[in-house]
Motif scaffolding. Sequence first.
Motif, PDB file in Angstrom:
ATOM      1  N   GLU A  21      33.556 107.765  20.380  1.00 46.48           N
ATOM      2  CA  GLU A  21      34.602 106.762  20.281  1.00 46.48           C
ATOM      3  C   GLU A  21      34.832 106.430  18.817  1.00 46.48           C
ATOM      4  O   GLU A  21      33.994 106.719  17.950  1.00 46.48           O
ATOM      5  CB  GLU A  21      34.218 105.481  21.041  1.00 46.48           C
ATOM      6  N   GLY A  22      35.973 105.810  18.544  1.00 52.02           N
ATOM      7  CA  GLY A  22      36.269 105.292  17.211  1.00 52.02           C
ATOM      8  C   GLY A  22      36.664 103.835  17.326  1.00 52.02           C
ATOM      9  O   GLY A  22      37.544 103.489  18.119  1.00 52.02           O
ATOM     10  N   MET A  23      36.003 102.972  16.585  1.00 53.06           N
ATOM     11  CA  MET A  23      36.262 101.533  16.610  1.00 53.06           C
ATOM     12  C   MET A  23      36.218 101.021  15.169  1.00 53.06           C
ATOM     13  O   MET A  23      35.740 101.708  14.271  1.00 53.06           O
ATOM     14  CB  MET A  23      35.202 100.802  17.449  1.00 53.06           C
ATOM     15  N   LYS A  24      36.693  99.784  14.972  1.00 53.35           N
ATOM     16  CA  LYS A  24      36.603  99.167  13.657  1.00 53.35           C
ATOM     17  C   LYS A  24      36.199  97.700  13.780  1.00 53.35           C
ATOM     18  O   LYS A  24      36.593  97.009  14.723  1.00 53.35           O
ATOM     19  CB  LYS A  24      37.941  99.248  12.918  1.00 53.35           C
ATOM     20  N   ALA A  25      35.413  97.252  12.793  1.00 51.96           N
ATOM     21  CA  ALA A  25      35.101  95.834  12.631  1.00 51.96           C
ATOM     22  C   ALA A  25      35.868  95.325  11.406  1.00 51.96           C
ATOM     23  O   ALA A  25      35.938  96.015  10.378  1.00 51.96           O
ATOM     24  CB  ALA A  25      33.601  95.629  12.451  1.00 51.96           C
TER      25      ALA A  25
ATOM     26  N   GLN B 144      34.483 100.816  25.325  1.00 55.08           N
ATOM     27  CA  GLN B 144      33.321 100.955  26.195  1.00 55.08           C
ATOM     28  C   GLN B 144      33.688 101.668  27.492  1.00 55.08           C
ATOM     29  O   GLN B 144      32.982 102.577  27.944  1.00 55.08           O
ATOM     30  CB  GLN B 144      32.729  99.566  26.481  1.00 55.08           C
ATOM     31  N   LYS B 145      34.805 101.283  28.070  1.00 59.03           N
ATOM     32  CA  LYS B 145      35.242 101.937  29.310  1.00 59.03           C
ATOM     33  C   LYS B 145      35.568 103.411  29.062  1.00 59.03           C
ATOM     34  O   LYS B 145      35.235 104.280  29.867  1.00 59.03           O
ATOM     35  CB  LYS B 145      36.478 101.222  29.872  1.00 59.03           C
TER      36      LYS B 145
ATOM     37  N   ASN C  58      32.626 105.935  28.587  1.00 59.78           N
ATOM     38  CA  ASN C  58      32.007 106.274  29.870  1.00 59.78           C
ATOM     39  C   ASN C  58      32.906 107.187  30.698  1.00 59.78           C
ATOM     40  O   ASN C  58      32.419 108.090  31.394  1.00 59.78           O
ATOM     41  CB  ASN C  58      31.658 105.009  30.643  1.00 59.78           C
ATOM     42  N   LYS C  59      34.211 106.977  30.612  1.00 55.42           N
ATOM     43  CA  LYS C  59      35.140 107.875  31.293  1.00 55.42           C
ATOM     44  C   LYS C  59      35.025 109.287  30.716  1.00 55.42           C
ATOM     45  O   LYS C  59      34.999 110.284  31.462  1.00 55.42           O
ATOM     46  CB  LYS C  59      36.574 107.364  31.133  1.00 55.42           C
ATOM     47  N   SER C  60      34.929 109.374  29.395  1.00 59.43           N
ATOM     48  CA  SER C  60      34.747 110.673  28.749  1.00 59.43           C
ATOM     49  C   SER C  60      33.422 111.297  29.158  1.00 59.43           C
ATOM     50  O   SER C  60      33.334 112.504  29.417  1.00 59.43           O
ATOM     51  CB  SER C  60      34.788 110.516  27.221  1.00 59.43           C
TER      52      SER C  60
ATOM     53  N   PHE D 167      26.778 104.954  29.924  1.00 60.27           N
ATOM     54  CA  PHE D 167      25.913 104.062  29.163  1.00 60.27           C
ATOM     55  C   PHE D 167      26.175 102.632  29.602  1.00 60.27           C
ATOM     56  O   PHE D 167      27.332 102.220  29.749  1.00 60.27           O
ATOM     57  CB  PHE D 167      26.181 104.222  27.665  1.00 60.27           C
ATOM     58  N   PRO D 168      25.130 101.808  29.806  1.00 63.66           N
ATOM     59  CA  PRO D 168      25.316 100.444  30.338  1.00 63.66           C
ATOM     60  C   PRO D 168      26.173  99.559  29.431  1.00 63.66           C
ATOM     61  O   PRO D 168      25.967  99.516  28.214  1.00 63.66           O
ATOM     62  CB  PRO D 168      23.881  99.909  30.433  1.00 63.66           C
ATOM     63  N   GLU D 169      27.102  98.844  30.037  1.00 63.21           N
ATOM     64  CA  GLU D 169      28.014  97.986  29.285  1.00 63.21           C
ATOM     65  C   GLU D 169      27.263  96.922  28.490  1.00 63.21           C
ATOM     66  O   GLU D 169      27.538  96.706  27.299  1.00 63.21           O
ATOM     67  CB  GLU D 169      29.011  97.315  30.237  1.00 63.21           C
ATOM     68  N   ALA D 170      26.314  96.221  29.121  1.00 69.14           N
ATOM     69  CA  ALA D 170      25.605  95.136  28.441  1.00 69.14           C
ATOM     70  C   ALA D 170      24.834  95.650  27.227  1.00 69.14           C
ATOM     71  O   ALA D 170      24.807  95.003  26.172  1.00 69.14           O
ATOM     72  CB  ALA D 170      24.659  94.431  29.413  1.00 69.14           C
TER      73      ALA D 170
END
Length: 355
Positions: A75-79, A96-97, A100-102, A111-114
Amino acid sequence: MNKVTQDQIKVQKIGTSKIDQVDFNKLLFGKDFSDHMFECDYIDGKWQNPTIRPFGPLTLSPAAKVFHYGQAVFEGMKAYKDDNGKVFLFRPDENQKRINKSAVRMAIPEFPEALFFEALHKLIDLDRDWIKPGNGNSLYLRPFVMATQAGVSASPSDEYKFMILMSPAQAYYTGDVRVVIAEHYSRSSNGGVGAAKAAGNYGAQFYPTNLAREKGFQQVIWTDSDEHKYLEEAGTMNVFFRINDTLITAPISDRILDGVTRKSVIALAEKEGIPIEVRPVLVSEIVAAAKNGTLKEIFGAGTAAVISPVSAFGYKEDVYELPSTDGGYSTKFKKALMDIQYNRSEDTFGWRYEI
């Protein structure tokens, strides 16, 4: 919104930060990494030993299945940091969703969401000094998972490693992009893994993109693998077309990634009352619109670049220059998205997630 419900990650802090070794005014995307990283192993049918430790090398068997069968997704995300020092993520629940779909598509355990959100909170909090305020500055996050079981039998791995790396970033593209419409190569096919952020999707793009660069273009607009009649994605981004005042983009499918920035642009357009059509987009209609002057804009949308305007596109032997995008939809959407990301405007959608 706070999704952290557990406290199970072991933390090993670095002795001395390496932040002073990095020139934040001359960053190359994805080259420098923050002090810490997260890792967690899938062994004996469960995810275990979640740990944050100093960034450093891994030891893997040369027979690890990721090297032989490409079982890896990311995934790619930014803070982002606002002017008051507060740190935010942008729609992390969607990332996150999607990872897991990938993972499911690549026969990798979810991988667990929490645990995902606990890892994000603790990791970012440790390295929040690596996030610089100011427009365009961010900390790029790369969650990924790979097959680590040793063995070259052609079967899914029984062991995996989930990791999160973080890299300080500035603007991904510094100017408009020139693209070429693919006539032979395709990014994905019906029934394939185009809708997953599978590592191999991107490796397979490099060769045709190199060919495009030799002709003076930076990226490729991919077309369908059957007839090359329909426009799908631009480089590593979803792509939008503006004909007169109508915005058009291709629907997601098993060939096209469900981009977080893509769905955000659609939501912004709908809120602003901008006509938008989500439908198959013919190469021929975009070429015709360029010729008759009704094609006003093309732009890519993705996490790394946010919004990337296209200044020209090539098709067959012709090159079509596009009007300036100053004040256009791409400018409007980029400002609206970045104002939310940097906490400069009200977030009526609930997309901003504070760390």
